[in-house]
Scaffold this motif. Structure first.
Motif, PDB file in Angstrom:
ATOM      1  N   SER A   1       0.862  -1.171   0.000  1.00 27.77           N
ATOM      2  CA  SER A   1       0.000   0.000   0.000  1.00 27.77           C
ATOM      3  C   SER A   1       0.903   1.227   0.000  1.00 27.77           C
ATOM      4  N   ARG A   2       1.072   1.821  -1.173  1.00 27.28           N
ATOM      5  CA  ARG A   2       1.923   3.020  -1.265  1.00 27.28           C
ATOM      6  C   ARG A   2       1.286   4.176  -0.500  1.00 27.28           C
ATOM      7  N   ALA A   3      -0.046   4.229  -0.491  1.00 19.76           N
ATOM      8  CA  ALA A   3      -0.753   5.310   0.200  1.00 19.76           C
ATOM      9  C   ALA A   3      -0.458   5.306   1.706  1.00 19.76           C
ATOM     10  N   ALA A   4      -0.366   4.124   2.298  1.00 16.64           N
ATOM     11  CA  ALA A   4      -0.107   4.012   3.734  1.00 16.64           C
ATOM     12  C   ALA A   4       1.372   3.829   4.045  1.00 16.64           C
ATOM     13  N   GLY A   5       2.181   3.527   3.021  1.00 21.39           N
ATOM     14  CA  GLY A   5       3.600   3.275   3.247  1.00 21.39           C
ATOM     15  C   GLY A   5       3.831   1.959   3.981  1.00 21.39           C
ATOM     16  N   LEU A   6       2.993   0.957   3.672  1.00 18.56           N
ATOM     17  CA  LEU A   6       3.077  -0.339   4.344  1.00 18.56           C
ATOM     18  C   LEU A   6       3.108  -1.469   3.322  1.00 18.56           C
ATOM     19  N   ALA A   7       3.777  -2.554   3.699  1.00 18.57           N
ATOM     20  CA  ALA A   7       3.804  -3.777   2.896  1.00 18.57           C
ATOM     21  C   ALA A   7       3.328  -4.916   3.788  1.00 18.57           C
ATOM     22  N   PHE A   8       2.253  -5.568   3.358  1.00 17.62           N
ATOM     23  CA  PHE A   8       1.647  -6.650   4.133  1.00 17.62           C
ATOM     24  C   PHE A   8       2.168  -7.993   3.632  1.00 17.62           C
ATOM     25  N   PRO A   9       2.658  -8.846   4.526  1.00 17.46           N
ATOM     26  CA  PRO A   9       3.247 -10.117   4.092  1.00 17.46           C
ATOM     27  C   PRO A   9       2.195 -11.106   3.607  1.00 17.46           C
ATOM     28  N   ILE A  10       2.640 -12.000   2.730  1.00 12.73           N
ATOM     29  CA  ILE A  10       1.818 -13.124   2.283  1.00 12.73           C
ATOM     30  C   ILE A  10       2.516 -14.371   2.782  1.00 12.73           C
ATOM     31  N   ARG A  11       1.832 -15.134   3.610  1.00  9.69           N
ATOM     32  CA  ARG A  11       2.416 -16.348   4.187  1.00  9.69           C
ATOM     33  C   ARG A  11       1.583 -17.550   3.772  1.00  9.69           C
ATOM     34  N   ALA A  12       2.242 -18.516   3.141  1.00  9.49           N
ATOM     35  CA  ALA A  12       1.572 -19.732   2.668  1.00  9.49           C
ATOM     36  C   ALA A  12       0.373 -19.393   1.785  1.00  9.49           C
ATOM     37  N   GLY A  13       0.521 -18.329   0.974  1.00 10.77           N
ATOM     38  CA  GLY A  13      -0.536 -17.937   0.056  1.00 10.77           C
ATOM     39  C   GLY A  13      -1.630 -17.088   0.676  1.00 10.77           C
ATOM     40  N   ILE A  14      -1.504 -16.761   1.964  1.00 12.89           N
ATOM     41  CA  ILE A  14      -2.543 -15.995   2.666  1.00 12.89           C
ATOM     42  C   ILE A  14      -2.018 -14.605   3.016  1.00 12.89           C
ATOM     43  N   PRO A  15      -2.673 -13.544   2.522  1.00 16.01           N
ATOM     44  CA  PRO A  15      -2.252 -12.196   2.875  1.00 16.01           C
ATOM     45  C   PRO A  15      -2.584 -11.894   4.340  1.00 16.01           C
ATOM     46  N   ILE A  16      -1.603 -11.380   5.044  1.00 16.97           N
ATOM     47  CA  ILE A  16      -1.778 -11.011   6.453  1.00 16.97           C
ATOM     48  C   ILE A  16      -2.019  -9.500   6.493  1.00 16.97           C
ATOM     49  N   MET A  17      -3.284  -9.110   6.603  1.00 15.62           N
ATOM     50  CA  MET A  17      -3.669  -7.707   6.474  1.00 15.62           C
ATOM     51  C   MET A  17      -3.771  -7.006   7.830  1.00 15.62           C
ATOM     52  N   LEU A  18      -2.844  -7.287   8.706  1.00 20.27           N
ATOM     53  CA  LEU A  18      -2.795  -6.674  10.029  1.00 20.27           C
ATOM     54  C   LEU A  18      -1.695  -5.619  10.043  1.00 20.27           C
ATOM     55  N   VAL A  19      -2.022  -4.415  10.499  1.00 23.95           N
ATOM     56  CA  VAL A  19      -1.059  -3.328  10.520  1.00 23.95           C
ATOM     57  C   VAL A  19       0.164  -3.702  11.355  1.00 23.95           C
ATOM     58  N   GLY A  20      -0.035  -4.422  12.453  1.00 23.20           N
ATOM     59  CA  GLY A  20       1.077  -4.834  13.306  1.00 23.20           C
ATOM     60  C   GLY A  20       2.029  -5.816  12.652  1.00 23.20           C
ATOM     61  N   GLU A  21       1.592  -6.484  11.589  1.00 27.01           N
ATOM     62  CA  GLU A  21       2.432  -7.433  10.858  1.00 27.01           C
ATOM     63  C   GLU A  21       3.081  -6.803   9.629  1.00 27.01           C
ATOM     64  N   ALA A  22       2.645  -5.597   9.274  1.00 22.79           N
ATOM     65  CA  ALA A  22       3.134  -4.934   8.056  1.00 22.79           C
ATOM     66  C   ALA A  22       4.530  -4.358   8.250  1.00 22.79           C
ATOM     67  N   ARG A  23       5.233  -4.248   7.124  1.00 22.04           N
ATOM     68  CA  ARG A  23       6.556  -3.651   7.096  1.00 22.04           C
ATOM     69  C   ARG A  23       6.423  -2.227   6.573  1.00 22.04           C
ATOM     70  N   ARG A  24       7.079  -1.284   7.249  1.00 24.61           N
ATOM     71  CA  ARG A  24       7.067   0.112   6.787  1.00 24.61           C
ATOM     72  C   ARG A  24       7.940   0.224   5.552  1.00 24.61           C
ATOM     73  N   ILE A  25       7.467   0.958   4.565  1.00 21.93           N
ATOM     74  CA  ILE A  25       8.256   1.202   3.364  1.00 21.93           C
ATOM     75  C   ILE A  25       8.441   2.708   3.196  1.00 21.93           C
ATOM     76  N   LYS A  26       9.464   3.074   2.496  1.00 24.91           N
ATOM     77  CA  LYS A  26       9.731   4.486   2.234  1.00 24.91           C
ATOM     78  C   LYS A  26       8.744   5.023   1.216  1.00 24.91           C
TER      79      LYS A  26
END
Length: 69
Positions: free
Chosen positions: A42-67
């Motif tokens: 999500s460029r708008a939020a500056g976050l990258a949400f991981p996909i684990r075993a084909g399942i997107p993890i859409m939790l802000v606490g699990e997201a990685r901050r991006i520039k």
């Protein structure tokens, strides 16, 4: 136990059709798929949400901050 004649099953891949239904949980903006990192970005939020075993993890606490670009 993995044997050479019985390889371990591959992890399920991400279904790109999910991108049509998923949006950023913070901004509700569209997401882009980064196949190399297995993330939904999500460029708008500056976050990258991981996909684990084909399942997107859409939790802000699990997201990685991006520039911001």
């Amino acid at each position: 136990m993995n044997r050479p004649d019985h390889p371990a099953p591959a992890q399920p891949g991400f279904d790109r059709h999910m991108l049509e239904a998923l949006v950023c949980p913070v901004t509700h903006a569209t997401l882009s798929y980064d196949a190399a990192r297995q993330e939904l970005v999500s460029r708008a939020a500056g976050l990258a949400f991981p996909i684990r075993a084909g399942i997107p993890i859409m939790l802000v606490g699990e997201a990685r901050r991006i520039k911001a670009e």
